[in-house]
Design a protein around this motif. Structure first.
Motif, short mmCIF file in Angstrom:
data_model
loop_
_atom_site.label_atom_id
_atom_site.label_comp_id
_atom_site.label_asym_id
_atom_site.label_seq_id
_atom_site.Cartn_x
_atom_site.Cartn_y
_atom_site.Cartn_z
N ARG A 224 0.86 -1.19 0.00
CA ARG A 224 0.00 0.00 0.00
C ARG A 224 0.89 1.24 0.00
O ARG A 224 1.70 1.44 0.91
N VAL B 115 0.52 1.64 5.86
CA VAL B 115 1.27 2.22 4.75
C VAL B 115 2.60 1.49 4.64
O VAL B 115 3.32 1.33 5.63
N SER C 208 2.14 7.58 8.83
CA SER C 208 2.74 6.41 8.18
C SER C 208 3.49 5.49 9.12
O SER C 208 3.99 4.45 8.69
N PHE D 262 1.28 5.39 -0.13
CA PHE D 262 0.59 6.63 0.23
C PHE D 262 1.20 7.80 -0.52
O PHE D 262 2.40 8.03 -0.46
#
Length: 219
Positions: free
Chosen positions: A40, A117, A145, A42
């Motif tokens: 994932r 993240v 994060s 960001f």
């Protein structure tokens, strides 16, 4: 910058910061992070960057934060996606497939809302903010994060020759913001003045794009 500044840029289609191609820094350096197939990524202050579609095409999940509703609507339209917006504390959350974008004030976003993240890709966020806003922004990204690694792009030029955005972020400042948490490695450095019409016309003599890798320090 004030919210009204960026809202006006999108409303008036003043999008000199939007690249019509996937950023070479991303394509060149992403493999080095060794991300899992469904990692994932960001993207803070993501706009409608074509990097998002490229990341999705590589199989990654993408989560963005963006102030402008115009930008987010255009992003999904250009991806041929029909998102289902829902409300969150800072604005509206748009989702479709592997893409989630929190549209609204990034400073209202929490780590719980953002979720896990694996990489922060900051291609145009830190450089979009004037010096007074950057400490708050960098602290917020760290909190959001949980210290995930970052691929970050900055610019270096003489601020006496032109005012941003994008603003210059010298190496020393970057290390003040992130050096206690991260080991910081310079990945590349290139004068991109010939590709930057606004800066050439303003009389800027050098406009250097610097790519950085940030890895959390291990005790």
């Amino acid at each position: 910058m004030e919210h009204a500044f960026w809202q006006s840029r999108w409303q008036n289609d003043q999008l000199g910061f939007h690249l019509p191609f996937v950023h070479p820094v991303l394509k060149r350096n992403l493999p080095g992070f060794g991300l899992a197939a469904d990692a994932r990524v960001f993207l803070p202050l993501c706009g409608k960057t074509l990097d998002i579609g490229w990341l999705l095409g590589q199989g990654y999940r993408v989560v963005g934060a963006e102030l402008s509703e115009i930008a987010v609507a255009q992003l999904f339209a250009e991806l041929g996606a029909d998102p289902q917006p829902s409300e969150w504390a800072g604005g509206r959350c748009w989702r479709h497939g592997g893409l989630t974008v929190f549209q609204g004030d990034i400073f209202a976003l929490t780590a719980a809302e953002l979720g896990s993240v694996d990489l922060v890709y900051d291609r145009a966020a830190l450089v979009a903010l004037p010096p007074a806003m950057r400490p708050r922004y960098t602290e917020h990204v760290l909190a959001l994060s949980a210290g995930a690694p970052q691929l970050l792009i900055t610019f270096e030029y003489d601020p006496a020759e032109k005012d941003g955005p994008p603003f210059p972020v010298p190496q020393g400042e970057l290390r003040r913001h992130y050096g206690q948490r991260y080991a910081i490695t310079e990945l590349s450095r290139k004068d991109v003045l010939q590709d930057s019409l606004n800066f050439r016309e303003a009389g800027v003599t050098r406009f250097v794009e610097v790519a950085w890798r940030l890895d959390e320090r291990r005790s």
